[in-house]
Design a protein around this motif. Sequence first.
Motif, PDB file in Angstrom:
ATOM      1  N   ALA A 189       7.159  -5.704   9.065  1.00 21.11           N
ATOM      2  CA  ALA A 189       6.095  -6.026   8.026  1.00 21.11           C
ATOM      3  C   ALA A 189       5.320  -4.804   7.697  1.00 21.11           C
ATOM      4  CB  ALA A 189       5.194  -6.830   8.936  1.00 21.11           C
ATOM      5  N   ILE A 190       5.479  -3.874   8.623  1.00 21.60           N
ATOM      6  CA  ILE A 190       4.837  -2.370   8.273  1.00 21.60           C
ATOM      7  C   ILE A 190       5.542  -1.823   7.251  1.00 21.60           C
ATOM      8  CG2 ILE A 190       4.348  -0.186   9.390  1.00 21.60           C
ATOM      9  CD1 ILE A 190       2.312  -2.366  10.150  1.00 21.60           C
ATOM     10  N   ARG A 191       6.836  -1.879   7.171  1.00 21.61           N
ATOM     11  CA  ARG A 191       7.573  -1.365   6.182  1.00 21.61           C
ATOM     12  C   ARG A 191       7.192  -1.918   4.695  1.00 21.61           C
ATOM     13  NH1 ARG A 191      12.424   1.248   6.878  1.00 21.61           N
ATOM     14  NH2 ARG A 191      12.593   0.416   8.750  1.00 21.61           N
ATOM     15  N   VAL A 192       6.986  -3.301   4.686  1.00 18.60           N
ATOM     16  CA  VAL A 192       6.719  -3.913   3.617  1.00 18.60           C
ATOM     17  C   VAL A 192       5.482  -3.573   3.004  1.00 18.60           C
ATOM     18  CG1 VAL A 192       6.105  -6.276   2.506  1.00 18.60           C
ATOM     19  CG2 VAL A 192       8.085  -6.046   4.081  1.00 18.60           C
ATOM     20  N   TYR A 193       4.526  -3.408   4.046  1.00 21.61           N
ATOM     21  CA  TYR A 193       3.092  -2.765   3.420  1.00 21.61           C
ATOM     22  C   TYR A 193       2.902  -1.403   3.040  1.00 21.61           C
ATOM     23  CZ  TYR A 193       1.341  -6.915   5.409  1.00 21.61           C
ATOM     24  OH  TYR A 193       0.978  -8.339   5.891  1.00 21.61           O
ATOM     25  N   GLY A 194       4.101  -0.771   3.027  1.00 19.30           N
ATOM     26  CA  GLY A 194       4.229   0.555   2.442  1.00 19.30           C
ATOM     27  C   GLY A 194       3.833   1.949   3.358  1.00 19.30           C
ATOM     28  N   ASP A 234      -3.069  -5.347  -0.750  1.00 15.46           N
ATOM     29  CA  ASP A 234      -3.879  -4.809  -1.989  1.00 15.46           C
ATOM     30  C   ASP A 234      -4.003  -3.261  -1.864  1.00 15.46           C
ATOM     31  OD1 ASP A 234      -5.886  -4.949  -4.024  1.00 15.46           O
ATOM     32  OD2 ASP A 234      -7.221  -3.980  -2.722  1.00 15.46           O
ATOM     33  N   ALA A 235      -4.110  -2.726  -0.512  1.00 11.49           N
ATOM     34  CA  ALA A 235      -4.101  -1.500  -0.355  1.00 11.49           C
ATOM     35  C   ALA A 235      -2.825  -0.514  -0.586  1.00 11.49           C
ATOM     36  CB  ALA A 235      -4.373  -0.995   1.092  1.00 11.49           C
ATOM     37  N   ARG A 236      -1.747  -1.364  -0.322  1.00 13.82           N
ATOM     38  CA  ARG A 236      -0.335  -1.133  -0.921  1.00 13.82           C
ATOM     39  C   ARG A 236      -0.306  -0.892  -2.268  1.00 13.82           C
ATOM     40  NH1 ARG A 236       3.756  -5.621   0.035  1.00 13.82           N
ATOM     41  NH2 ARG A 236       2.356  -6.168  -1.779  1.00 13.82           N
ATOM     42  N   ASN A 237      -0.469  -1.914  -2.967  1.00 12.95           N
ATOM     43  CA  ASN A 237      -0.583  -2.296  -4.376  1.00 12.95           C
ATOM     44  C   ASN A 237      -1.347  -1.003  -5.045  1.00 12.95           C
ATOM     45  OD1 ASN A 237       0.976  -4.343  -4.095  1.00 12.95           O
ATOM     46  ND2 ASN A 237      -0.524  -5.756  -4.580  1.00 12.95           N
ATOM     47  N   ARG A 238      -2.479  -0.544  -4.540  1.00 13.28           N
ATOM     48  CA  ARG A 238      -3.338   0.583  -5.092  1.00 13.28           C
ATOM     49  C   ARG A 238      -2.794   1.825  -4.739  1.00 13.28           C
ATOM     50  NH1 ARG A 238      -8.899   0.252  -3.384  1.00 13.28           N
ATOM     51  NH2 ARG A 238      -8.570  -1.194  -1.705  1.00 13.28           N
ATOM     52  N   GLY A 239      -1.612   1.897  -3.826  1.00 10.43           N
ATOM     53  CA  GLY A 239      -1.239   3.383  -3.580  1.00 10.43           C
ATOM     54  C   GLY A 239      -1.952   4.034  -2.377  1.00 10.43           C
ATOM     55  N   MET A 240      -2.840   3.026  -1.702  1.00  7.08           N
ATOM     56  CA  MET A 240      -3.546   3.661  -0.549  1.00  7.08           C
ATOM     57  C   MET A 240      -2.749   3.918   0.815  1.00  7.08           C
ATOM     58  SD  MET A 240      -7.355   2.007  -1.098  1.00  7.08           S
ATOM     59  CE  MET A 240      -7.888   3.063   0.260  1.00  7.08           C
ATOM     60  N   LEU A 241      -1.647   3.136   0.996  1.00  7.40           N
ATOM     61  CA  LEU A 241      -0.553   3.090   2.080  1.00  7.40           C
ATOM     62  C   LEU A 241       0.527   3.720   1.391  1.00  7.40           C
ATOM     63  CD1 LEU A 241      -1.199  -0.368   3.755  1.00  7.40           C
ATOM     64  CD2 LEU A 241      -2.430   1.710   4.145  1.00  7.40           C
ATOM     65  N   ASN A 242       1.111   4.897   2.040  1.00  7.98           N
ATOM     66  CA  ASN A 242       2.059   5.877   1.762  1.00  7.98           C
ATOM     67  C   ASN A 242       2.789   6.352   2.504  1.00  7.98           C
ATOM     68  OD1 ASN A 242       0.422   8.041   2.011  1.00  7.98           O
ATOM     69  ND2 ASN A 242      -0.527   7.393  -0.004  1.00  7.98           N
ATOM     70  N   GLU A 243       3.802   7.193   2.711  1.00  7.17           N
ATOM     71  CA  GLU A 243       4.422   8.102   3.320  1.00  7.17           C
ATOM     72  C   GLU A 243       3.356   8.717   4.327  1.00  7.17           C
ATOM     73  OE1 GLU A 243       7.774   7.830   4.508  1.00  7.17           O
ATOM     74  OE2 GLU A 243       7.860   6.638   2.976  1.00  7.17           O
ATOM     75  N   ARG A 244       2.155   9.064   3.998  1.00  5.15           N
ATOM     76  CA  ARG A 244       1.468   9.931   4.864  1.00  5.15           C
ATOM     77  C   ARG A 244       0.449   8.901   5.769  1.00  5.15           C
ATOM     78  NH1 ARG A 244      -3.804  13.797   3.742  1.00  5.15           N
ATOM     79  NH2 ARG A 244      -4.528  12.012   3.033  1.00  5.15           N
TER      80      ARG A 244
END
Length: 204
Positions: A164-169, A140-150
């Motif tokens: 798995a970490i890569r999949v989560y963004g 859900d955090a990934r889909n909301r853009g909360m998980l990103n390159e930073r």
Amino acid sequence: MRLIVITTERFFDREADAVCQLFENGLERLHLRKPCASIDETSRLIEQIDAAFHPKIVLHDHYELVNSFRLAGIHLNRRNHFGDQSSYEDKALTLSCSCHSFEEVAICPANLDYVFLSPVFDSISKAGYKQGFTAEQLSDARNRGMLNERVIALGGMTAESIPAIRVYGFGGVAVLGSLWAGFAADGNTGGLLERFGKLKTKCK
């Protein structure tokens, strides 16, 4: 994905040599975290590391050492939080911090280069430090853009968990226990470099 190595809390024999070998084998960023160490002890460890690698080291404590060494940056945490950073601004240091919830990630200052989010999985280095997020929450955090390159994942990071970490963004992983486990006791540099190589390959 980015691969960041965090030191163990305690010092051990030939630690500086081991760190130098990791750098020689492609390590780009080391977080020096010795929360109980004095400034003199921390300084001595840095002195034992080849100066060519100092610009790849981030401090978790004793920030004033950036005035003595050419280091990469400082990491803000619960011991050393968002205090006065003005004395370091002219040194072009990276700034990062530790977070333990999505809410903390969301309110981090925009000037931070990256943040650690933990514990994503059960910690290897801290017994009883269980994962703080379900798979559904991470998705859900990934889909909301909360998980990103930073955002850098910390807690239970192994070569097996990185996909798995890569999949989560997430933008990368920070490793401690899976890399250093056993090395402080047996000093097996070959084993250390083998584990590092597997982690680095999974992060490519």
